[in-house]
Design a protein around this motif. Structure first.
Motif, PDB file in Angstrom:
ATOM      1  N   LEU A  18      26.921  25.370  34.742  1.00 29.83           N
ATOM      2  CA  LEU A  18      27.287  26.209  34.015  1.00 29.83           C
ATOM      3  C   LEU A  18      28.666  26.772  33.840  1.00 29.83           C
ATOM      4  N   ARG A  19      29.527  27.314  33.427  1.00 33.17           N
ATOM      5  CA  ARG A  19      31.167  27.559  33.705  1.00 33.17           C
ATOM      6  C   ARG A  19      30.861  28.787  32.814  1.00 33.17           C
ATOM      7  N   LEU A  20      31.698  29.988  33.800  1.00 30.04           N
ATOM      8  CA  LEU A  20      31.374  31.316  33.248  1.00 30.04           C
ATOM      9  C   LEU A  20      32.585  31.480  32.703  1.00 30.04           C
ATOM     10  N   SER A  21      33.340  31.984  31.793  1.00 30.93           N
ATOM     11  CA  SER A  21      34.867  32.444  31.799  1.00 30.93           C
ATOM     12  C   SER A  21      34.812  33.971  31.556  1.00 30.93           C
ATOM     13  N   CYS A  22      36.030  34.704  31.684  1.00 29.24           N
ATOM     14  CA  CYS A  22      36.220  35.669  31.571  1.00 29.24           C
ATOM     15  C   CYS A  22      37.614  36.022  31.373  1.00 29.24           C
ATOM     16  N   VAL A  23      37.521  37.058  29.976  1.00 28.11           N
ATOM     17  CA  VAL A  23      38.967  36.846  29.776  1.00 28.11           C
ATOM     18  C   VAL A  23      39.259  38.293  29.448  1.00 28.11           C
ATOM     19  N   ALA A  24      40.930  38.531  29.996  1.00 25.60           N
ATOM     20  CA  ALA A  24      40.761  40.325  30.174  1.00 25.60           C
ATOM     21  C   ALA A  24      42.547  40.337  29.727  1.00 25.60           C
ATOM     22  N   SER A  25      42.438  41.467  28.863  1.00 25.94           N
ATOM     23  CA  SER A  25      43.443  41.254  28.236  1.00 25.94           C
ATOM     24  C   SER A  25      44.405  42.410  28.444  1.00 25.94           C
ATOM     25  N   GLY A  26      45.231  43.071  27.932  1.00 27.04           N
ATOM     26  CA  GLY A  26      46.622  43.106  29.180  1.00 27.04           C
ATOM     27  C   GLY A  26      47.383  42.107  30.629  1.00 27.04           C
ATOM     28  N   SER A  27      48.125  42.939  31.081  1.00 27.63           N
ATOM     29  CA  SER A  27      48.995  41.939  30.908  1.00 27.63           C
ATOM     30  C   SER A  27      47.770  41.222  32.675  1.00 27.63           C
ATOM     31  N   PHE A  28      48.351  40.149  32.878  1.00 26.85           N
ATOM     32  CA  PHE A  28      46.992  39.688  33.677  1.00 26.85           C
ATOM     33  C   PHE A  28      47.403  39.515  35.168  1.00 26.85           C
ATOM     34  N   PHE A  29      49.155  39.892  35.497  1.00 23.50           N
ATOM     35  CA  PHE A  29      49.667  40.271  36.090  1.00 23.50           C
ATOM     36  C   PHE A  29      49.528  41.752  37.238  1.00 23.50           C
ATOM     37  N   THR A  30      49.117  42.760  36.245  1.00 19.98           N
ATOM     38  CA  THR A  30      48.588  44.093  36.978  1.00 19.98           C
ATOM     39  C   THR A  30      47.948  43.447  38.043  1.00 19.98           C
ATOM     40  N   ILE A  31      46.709  42.465  37.724  1.00 22.47           N
ATOM     41  CA  ILE A  31      45.483  42.492  38.401  1.00 22.47           C
ATOM     42  C   ILE A  31      45.061  42.227  40.055  1.00 22.47           C
ATOM     43  N   ARG A  32      45.092  41.987  40.951  1.00 25.21           N
ATOM     44  CA  ARG A  32      45.155  41.540  42.038  1.00 25.21           C
ATOM     45  C   ARG A  32      44.515  41.109  42.561  1.00 25.21           C
ATOM     46  N   VAL A  33      43.536  41.314  42.065  1.00 22.06           N
ATOM     47  CA  VAL A  33      42.122  40.300  42.651  1.00 22.06           C
ATOM     48  C   VAL A  33      41.065  40.590  41.753  1.00 22.06           C
ATOM     49  N   CYS A  34      40.273  39.420  40.766  1.00 23.51           N
ATOM     50  CA  CYS A  34      39.887  38.838  40.443  1.00 23.51           C
ATOM     51  C   CYS A  34      37.860  38.863  41.144  1.00 23.51           C
ATOM     52  N   GLY A  35      36.847  38.946  40.695  1.00 26.52           N
ATOM     53  CA  GLY A  35      36.175  38.821  41.043  1.00 26.52           C
ATOM     54  C   GLY A  35      34.720  38.443  40.048  1.00 26.52           C
ATOM     55  N   TRP A  36      33.618  37.744  40.562  1.00 24.08           N
ATOM     56  CA  TRP A  36      32.502  37.444  39.709  1.00 24.08           C
ATOM     57  C   TRP A  36      31.046  38.026  41.088  1.00 24.08           C
ATOM     58  N   TYR A  37      30.835  38.959  39.924  1.00 23.23           N
ATOM     59  CA  TYR A  37      29.472  40.006  41.629  1.00 23.23           C
ATOM     60  C   TYR A  37      27.993  39.058  40.169  1.00 23.23           C
ATOM     61  N   ARG A  38      27.146  39.657  40.758  1.00 26.25           N
ATOM     62  CA  ARG A  38      25.819  39.283  40.398  1.00 26.25           C
ATOM     63  C   ARG A  38      24.661  40.195  40.379  1.00 26.25           C
ATOM     64  N   GLN A  39      23.442  40.448  39.854  1.00 28.76           N
ATOM     65  CA  GLN A  39      22.282  41.569  39.472  1.00 28.76           C
ATOM     66  C   GLN A  39      21.379  40.566  38.856  1.00 28.76           C
ATOM     67  N   ALA A  40      20.680  40.658  40.215  1.00 25.63           N
ATOM     68  CA  ALA A  40      18.852  39.733  39.790  1.00 25.63           C
ATOM     69  C   ALA A  40      18.031  40.904  39.377  1.00 25.63           C
ATOM     70  N   PRO A  41      17.501  40.929  38.521  1.00 23.56           N
ATOM     71  CA  PRO A  41      16.309  42.278  38.274  1.00 23.56           C
ATOM     72  C   PRO A  41      15.877  42.613  39.773  1.00 23.56           C
ATOM     73  N   GLY A  42      15.704  43.731  39.805  1.00 24.03           N
ATOM     74  CA  GLY A  42      15.332  44.475  41.022  1.00 24.03           C
ATOM     75  C   GLY A  42      15.909  44.663  42.440  1.00 24.03           C
ATOM     76  N   LYS A  43      17.016  44.181  41.929  1.00 24.09           N
ATOM     77  CA  LYS A  43      18.352  43.911  43.344  1.00 24.09           C
ATOM     78  C   LYS A  43      19.841  44.167  42.993  1.00 24.09           C
ATOM     79  N   GLN A  44      20.407  45.298  43.916  1.00 26.65           N
ATOM     80  CA  GLN A  44      21.577  45.239  43.807  1.00 26.65           C
ATOM     81  C   GLN A  44      22.984  44.440  43.239  1.00 26.65           C
ATOM     82  N   ARG A  45      24.079  45.077  42.820  1.00 27.84           N
ATOM     83  CA  ARG A  45      24.440  44.278  42.514  1.00 27.84           C
ATOM     84  C   ARG A  45      25.327  43.229  44.102  1.00 27.84           C
TER      85      ARG A  45
END
Length: 116
Positions: A18-45
């Motif tokens: 699968l390929r996930l996409s994340c579109v950011a509004s506003g100026s992308f250049f103000t963002i220092r780090v982008c990340g993906w996190y996940r949370q499974a049922p009953g577990k921490q992110r």
């Protein structure tokens, strides 16, 4: 303010991709780090992968060699290419953006289900 909208989740069989996409509004250049996190049922992110505005990437050990994070500054978009998916990857995946002022923003999440 930064608003993040994820897409690309769904149901996939073990071994699939699968390929996930994340579109950011506003100026992308103000963002220092982008990340993906996940949370499974009953577990921490948990962290999956991050990418800095300079292109430096970091991955959780559990996804190294299978997942690839990338960003397209022209499209204000961060991607997570996920290959060789296993049931252990089943989770809600969240996009995160941290700006240079250390303010944090989260998307609403997208469900990834890995099942035969």
């Amino acid at each position: 303010q930064v608003q993040l909208v994820e897409s690309g989740g769904g149901l996939v069989q073990p071994g699939g991709s699968l390929r996930l996409s994340c579109v950011a509004s506003g100026s992308f250049f103000t963002i220092r780090v982008c990340g993906w996190y996940r949370q499974a049922p009953g577990k921490q992110r948990e962290l999956v992968a991050t990418i800095t505005n300079g292109g430096t990437t970091n991955y959780a050990d559990s996804v190294k060699g299978r997942f690839t994070i990338s960003r397209d500054n022209a499209k204000n978009t961060v991607y997570l290419q996920m290959n060789s998916l296993t049931p252990e990857d089943w989770a809600v995946y969240y996009c995160n953006a941290r700006r240079f002022d250390d303010s944090d923003y989260w998307g609403q999440g997208t469900q990834v289900t890995v099942s035969s």
